[in-house]
Design a protein around this motif. Sequence first.
Motif, PDB file in Angstrom:
ATOM      1  N   ALA A  60       0.822  -1.210   0.000  1.00 29.24           N
ATOM      2  CA  ALA A  60       0.000   0.000   0.000  1.00 29.24           C
ATOM      3  C   ALA A  60       0.858   1.262   0.000  1.00 29.24           C
ATOM      4  CB  ALA A  60      -0.924  -0.006   1.215  1.00 29.24           C
TER       5      ALA A  60
ATOM      6  N   ALA B 164      -7.620  -2.205   7.893  1.00 26.42           N
ATOM      7  CA  ALA B 164      -7.451  -0.841   7.375  1.00 26.42           C
ATOM      8  C   ALA B 164      -6.619  -0.837   6.098  1.00 26.42           C
ATOM      9  CB  ALA B 164      -6.788   0.030   8.443  1.00 26.42           C
ATOM     10  N   ALA B 165      -5.548  -1.637   6.083  1.00 24.56           N
ATOM     11  CA  ALA B 165      -4.679  -1.693   4.912  1.00 24.56           C
ATOM     12  C   ALA B 165      -5.392  -2.294   3.703  1.00 24.56           C
ATOM     13  CB  ALA B 165      -3.419  -2.500   5.224  1.00 24.56           C
TER      14      ALA B 165
ATOM     15  N   ALA C 101      -8.429   0.580   2.840  1.00 19.03           N
ATOM     16  CA  ALA C 101      -7.980   1.921   2.433  1.00 19.03           C
ATOM     17  C   ALA C 101      -7.743   2.053   0.928  1.00 19.03           C
ATOM     18  CB  ALA C 101      -6.725   2.313   3.214  1.00 19.03           C
TER      19      ALA C 101
ATOM     20  N   ILE D 102     -11.097   2.206  -0.862  1.00 21.14           N
ATOM     21  CA  ILE D 102     -11.783   3.477  -0.643  1.00 21.14           C
ATOM     22  C   ILE D 102     -11.143   4.570  -1.492  1.00 21.14           C
ATOM     23  CG2 ILE D 102     -12.260   5.269   1.062  1.00 21.14           C
ATOM     24  CD1 ILE D 102     -12.491   3.073   3.170  1.00 21.14           C
ATOM     25  N   SER D 103      -9.787   4.552  -1.506  1.00 26.74           N
ATOM     26  CA  SER D 103      -9.061   5.544  -2.299  1.00 26.74           C
ATOM     27  C   SER D 103      -9.373   5.395  -3.783  1.00 26.74           C
ATOM     28  CB  SER D 103      -7.555   5.380  -2.060  1.00 26.74           C
ATOM     29  OG  SER D 103      -6.824   6.271  -2.877  1.00 26.74           O
TER      30      SER D 103
END
Length: 315
Positions: free
Chosen positions: A228, A276-277, A280, A283-284
Amino acid sequence: MGVALLGSIESGFIFAIMALGVYLTFRILDFPDLTVDGSFATGGAIGATMITAGFAPFLSTVSALLIGLVVGAMTGILHTKGKINALLSGILSMIALYSINLRIMGKANVPLLGEDTLFTQIQDALSALGDYGLLLALAIIALVIKFINDWFLHTEVGLAIRATGNNQRMIRSFSTNTDNTIIIGLSISNGLVALSGALYAQYQGFADVSMGIGMIIIGLASVIIGEAIFGDRSIVRATFAVIGGAIIYRMVVALAMQVGLDPSDMKLMTALIVIAALIAPRISASYKERKRKAVRTKNREQQMVHERGEVKKHA
């Protein structure tokens, strides 16, 4: 550099070796191998038991690597020859290794306090560098393994393993035995994991039968965080990212401990980091896609207004 930060980077390089093994199975071979939790502890058990029995630390560490190769091969054989589901074959190996590790150690915990380990030898040899001697040695070990891994994945066998993970049916059409490539990939992966376990046992000063619990999540966290942040456009870049991800993960854990987080919450925090990783980037990507759609819509509207204006002029 603070003691906690220095320690987190040192342990980060050790976990990076394990994460490289996880990267090999999950990203290259596309195999969900849960043997990692067992083989990590097996590496620690072999290393610690041999050292306390009087064997040289280097020989003990190499022996852990070799046993890890065997463990990984057994998981591969269960899957390919026994036709057991990939996930289940890893679970079965992990469960079996718990009892095997107890047999190897003879008890649940083997302390290494007062024993001559690989790290005491390194610190003696690099005493002139002070606190940074061990850090330098671990960085060199992790990078050497990384470059060997990169080289291997560009060999004929390595390319076959990559092709197997990408499209088994296609590589079989070229007369490649995918059973062998899966077994080799799992063997190398668990060899690296066991090596990491042996190094970590010597680093922390003891081996414990439960030291491998949650290692697969830590490995995945390292891979996902690294990809990421640093990207994964090539093998060389991806393996650098895995090492960076492992170090960042350990630094985050050290920071969490410093702010007062309870050690029993570490597994929960690791799971949250992985979640989260994983979320994220999606979502981005979704946000960027919405932004691109909005720009395209705006451009179309402006073009339509312009075209109406041109029509009115000609009218």
